[in-house]
Design an enzyme around this catalytic site. Structure first.
Site, PDB file in Angstrom:
ATOM      1  N   GLY A 153      26.205   2.663  33.440  1.00 56.11           N
ATOM      2  CA  GLY A 153      26.086   3.950  34.124  1.00 56.11           C
ATOM      3  C   GLY A 153      27.256   4.843  33.780  1.00 56.11           C
ATOM      4  O   GLY A 153      27.831   4.744  32.687  1.00 56.11           O
ATOM      5  N   HIS A 171      36.962   0.296  41.181  1.00 60.37           N
ATOM      6  CA  HIS A 171      37.137   0.654  42.590  1.00 60.37           C
ATOM      7  C   HIS A 171      37.349  -0.661  43.329  1.00 60.37           C
ATOM      8  O   HIS A 171      36.696  -1.656  43.020  1.00 60.37           O
ATOM      9  CB  HIS A 171      35.894   1.392  43.094  1.00 60.37           C
ATOM     10  CG  HIS A 171      35.958   1.821  44.529  1.00 60.37           C
ATOM     11  ND1 HIS A 171      37.117   2.275  45.123  1.00 60.37           N
ATOM     12  CD2 HIS A 171      35.005   1.873  45.489  1.00 60.37           C
ATOM     13  CE1 HIS A 171      36.853   2.599  46.388  1.00 60.37           C
ATOM     14  NE2 HIS A 171      35.593   2.357  46.635  1.00 60.37           N
ATOM     15  N   ASP A 195      40.745   6.287  48.575  1.00 56.19           N
ATOM     16  CA  ASP A 195      39.552   6.803  47.905  1.00 56.19           C
ATOM     17  C   ASP A 195      38.450   7.103  48.928  1.00 56.19           C
ATOM     18  O   ASP A 195      37.852   8.179  48.922  1.00 56.19           O
ATOM     19  CB  ASP A 195      39.062   5.779  46.873  1.00 56.19           C
ATOM     20  CG  ASP A 195      37.950   6.333  45.994  1.00 56.19           C
ATOM     21  OD1 ASP A 195      38.252   7.133  45.095  1.00 56.19           O
ATOM     22  OD2 ASP A 195      36.780   5.967  46.200  1.00 56.19           O
ATOM     23  N   GLU A 229      32.101  30.996  45.820  1.00 55.39           N
ATOM     24  CA  GLU A 229      33.499  31.325  45.517  1.00 55.39           C
ATOM     25  C   GLU A 229      34.454  30.150  45.743  1.00 55.39           C
ATOM     26  O   GLU A 229      35.625  30.230  45.380  1.00 55.39           O
ATOM     27  CB  GLU A 229      33.933  32.555  46.325  1.00 55.39           C
ATOM     28  CG  GLU A 229      33.233  33.826  45.839  1.00 55.39           C
ATOM     29  CD  GLU A 229      33.806  35.088  46.465  1.00 55.39           C
ATOM     30  OE1 GLU A 229      34.989  35.082  46.848  1.00 55.39           O
ATOM     31  OE2 GLU A 229      33.055  36.070  46.572  1.00 55.39           O
TER      32      GLU A 229
END
Length: 341
Positions: A27, A109, A192, A232
């Site tokens: 992936g 991770h 994380d 924005e």
């Protein structure tokens, strides 16, 4: 004291020469690590489940593809590039039975190791190499002769080479060109998850949706609400990214600056910080991880319902129409988009 930044001169690719590196999954991160390591002159094989749609993709890129179990058997270093929730089952079925003394397990991770959904044997090295960017950027930066900064961590080191292997892998994927920082599995995992939940994904999307709703409910046009609360935002985040918060403030009008420093802290106030601390506590105690694993095991019911609800929010329809007016903008459709594993 600032953390030490490791660069190419601190890492030796020779540590991985004559070793077989297996990437389980192809992936986002998996394909980037595999291609970069291969281009760095290392021997990389891919491990995928039988029938995976990624098999022809990996073969087309010049890789030998094996079942996950066979790849683990053949490899010295095994990168578990699978989604967090799928790692435990893959570990039990394909990885654990084929782990032998001296092999190295690598993660990008720390979730499965830190929350013990995977408990590795004591006779293998367990390391982390986590680029701070999505796989396509890791790949693109590498092909341009640059790199994405990366984190490394060592969880187990019976072979006494774990840190050298982590640094070599980081160098092989281009991370050491930019800079590598050392952390721990605990610190990487908890920070994380906290960042994703409270600021980057959860916090930002909830803030944008709430701002949009307030303007629309007050009778303003949805298009105006979209421009001011979502469109924005990229400009502001890019400025922060390039020059920090002070640098962003340097680039905006005095009126915007005054609104920023005088009103912002009333919106994101002490009560928000208190709830952030509660979210961090849930991460630290494992409550979030247990809930997420349970959600996966019970078929993603709540997860799917909340995702669907988000897709039906008014801001999505307005945004889709307005993005159609912006030919210069790279657009992505979520329909049918799914990472391949």
């Amino acid at each position: 004291m600032p953390a030490k930044v490791y660069t190419d001169k601190d890492a030796d690719l020779g540590v991985l020469k004559n070793k077989t590196l297996a990437v389980l999954g192809f992936g986002s991160q998996g394909h980037a690590h595999a291609l970069n390591l291969k281009d760095s002159g290392l021997k990389v094989i891919i491990g995928l489940y039988e029938g995976s749609k990624s098999i022809p993709v990996a073969q087309e890129k010049g890789f030998e593809v094996f079942t996950a179990a066979e790849a683990v058997k053949r490899a010295d270093v095994i990168f578990v590039a699978l989604p967090d929730t799928k790692q435990a089952a893959a570990y039990k079925k394909d990885i654990e039975p084929n782990l032998t003394k001296g092999k190295t397990l690598l993660f990008s991770h720390g979730f499965s190791i830190h929350f013990k959904t995977i408990v590795p044997p004591k006779n293998i090295d367990v390391i982390l190499v986590a680029p701070k960017g999505p796989g396509h950027i890791v790949r693109r930066q590498y092909t341009e002769g640059k790199g994405v900064p990366a984190l490394i961590a060592v969880y187990q080191n019976p072979g006494k080479q774990a840190k050298k292997v982590a640094l070599a892998w980081a160098k092989g994927i281009g991370g050491a060109r930019a800079g590598v920082l050392e952390t721990t599995f605990k610190e990487e995992t908890e920070t994380d998850l906290f960042g994703e939940q409270t600021v980057l994904c959860g916090g930002a999307s909830a803030l944008v949706q709430a701002g949009y709703e307030v303007l629309v409910e007050a009778g303003y046009q949805p298009e105006m609400a979209y421009f001011e609360c979502l469109h924005e935002l990229k400009l502001i985040v890019d400025l922060m990214n390039e020059a920090g918060i002070s640098g962003m403030r340097f680039s905006i009008s005095e009126t915007a600056k005054w609104g920023d420093v005088s009103v912002g802290p009333k919106i994101i106030d002490a009560s928000v910080k208190k709830r952030m601390k509660a979210a961090l506590k849930d991460i630290q105690t494992g409550k979030f991880a247990k809930g997420w694993v349970k959600e996966y095991e019970t078929g993603y019911k709540k997860y799917n319902a909340l995702m669907k609800k988000g897709e039906q929010h008014g801001i999505e329809k307005t945004g889709e129409r307005l993005r159609g007016l912006m030919p210069w903008m790279k657009k992505r459709s979520i329909k049918g988009a799914q990472a391949a594993y």
